[in-house]
Design an enzyme around this catalytic site. Structure first.
Site, PDB file in Angstrom:
ATOM      1  N   ASP A   9       0.857  -1.185   0.000  1.00 29.90           N
ATOM      2  CA  ASP A   9       0.000   0.000   0.000  1.00 29.90           C
ATOM      3  C   ASP A   9       0.896   1.238   0.000  1.00 29.90           C
ATOM      4  OD1 ASP A   9      -2.887   1.141   0.442  1.00 29.90           O
ATOM      5  OD2 ASP A   9      -1.730   2.003   2.092  1.00 29.90           O
ATOM      6  N   HIS A  15      -7.099  -6.012  -1.421  1.00 31.74           N
ATOM      7  CA  HIS A  15      -6.043  -5.021  -1.204  1.00 31.74           C
ATOM      8  C   HIS A  15      -5.023  -5.428  -0.152  1.00 31.74           C
ATOM      9  CE1 HIS A  15      -4.113  -1.140  -1.154  1.00 31.74           C
ATOM     10  NE2 HIS A  15      -4.305  -1.037   0.143  1.00 31.74           N
TER      11      HIS A  15
END
Length: 321
Positions: A100, A300
């Site tokens: 991320d 994610h």
């Protein structure tokens, strides 16, 4: 469990979880996470003959929390990471792995400090080179100017998102993590929210949460954010302009070191560029790219959702360096 160390770097103190011995591997988390996001990888990387180090980025957990937005620029945080390598590595170099926001942090540390970074891996966020425009200008034109909500625009006003996310950190983690995970049905992250909405508006609060994030895991994150708050984490998003300006001096440079990418087929980051192979995006900027894997069904939270697959890819890559 790893040992916790306080590392002085770039004028601040960072908390680092450290396990094993051997060549240094530093893992950098994203938003809103912690060193703990690498809990599944620490032991196997250490067992493979490496010093596994997972840091709390400045503003998070047990690390220092500077009080100015400008303190959270990419220039400052990449300098922090280079300093961690200097403090822990016998030869002054180390391998970086980031997820991320941690991915742009490690990509750009490798770009700007090749003297410190021997190899680099990014999870979720591909490397697409030095930006040619301020990211906020792009999303404002696409979203805000058309009356549509975009979370990074919402994060810009100091205090607004902090108030929402700090009201119940455990609920924030459950709602935000689930909405962009591989377990969430299509449409869980609303595409039609208007500008002026809030981040958590219309995000479900799953109870129980999918098994990859336990109640104990959520409680750990909750305790970390109750004591750290969200100002530092959110201020990373408030530095797009400063980051763009700083990176322009490196626009003719590539990341030459051996590199790796791991993403998820259900990660909204990759869905932002539909039909585009991440290998094709990265190749011009990563001549040392040794592999790019997109894990089927993964959302994610790459290394937490599919820890065994991610750990194997990382360990095999590390052993081959």
């Amino acid at each position: 469990m790893p040992d916790f160390r306080i590392i002085e770097t770039n004028g601040i103190k960072l908390r680092a979880a450290v396990q094993g011995s051997g060549p240094l591997v530093v893992m950098v988390h994203g938003f809103p996470e912690s060193w703990y996001s690498w809990r599944h990888q620490m032991g196997p990387i250490a067992d493979a003959g490496f010093t596994a180090c997972a840091i709390d980025v400045r503003g998070y957990g047990g690390s220092d929390k500077p009080t100015e937005v400008a303190d959270y620029s990419l220039e400052q945080i990449t300098t922090d990471v280079a300093g961690v390598i200097e403090a822990l590595s016998d030869d002054g170099t180390g391998v970086l792995i980031g997820h991320d926001w941690g991915a742009p942090i490690v990509w750009n540390t490798a770009l700007t400090r090749p003297d410190r970074v021997s190899a680099v891996a990014g999870l979720s966020v591909p490397y697409t080179g030095v930006p040619t425009a301020n990211f906020l200008d792009i999303v404002k034109a696409v979203f805000t100017d058309n009356g549509r909500f975009f979370y990074q625009v919402y994060f810009q006003d100091v205090g607004v998102a902090e108030a929402e996310l700090e009201a119940d950190p455990a609920a924030t983690i459950r709602q935000f993590y689930y909405a962009i995970s591989g377990d969430a049905p299509d449409g869980t992250w609303p595409a039609d929210k208007p500008h002026g909405a809030t981040l958590l508006d219309r995000l479900p609060d799953p109870k129980p949460f999918p098994a990859w994030l336990t109640e104990a895991d959520i409680a750990y994150y909750d305790s970390e954010f109750r004591q750290s708050g969200f100002f530092g984490p959110l201020s990373r998003y408030r530095n797009h302009g400063a980051d763009f300006e700083w990176l322009q001096q490196f626009k003719d440079r590539q990341i030459e070191q051996p590199s790796l990418f791991i993403g998820g087929s259900r990660d909204l980051v990759l869905k932002m560029i539909p039909g585009v192979n991440p290998i094709d995006i990265m190749k011009p900027h990563l001549p040392g790219l040794r592999g790019a894997t997109v894990l089927e069904g993964c959302g994610h939270w790459t290394q937490q959702e599919q820890p065994e697959a991610v750990t194997k890819l990382l360990v095999d890559w590390l052993k081959g360096l």
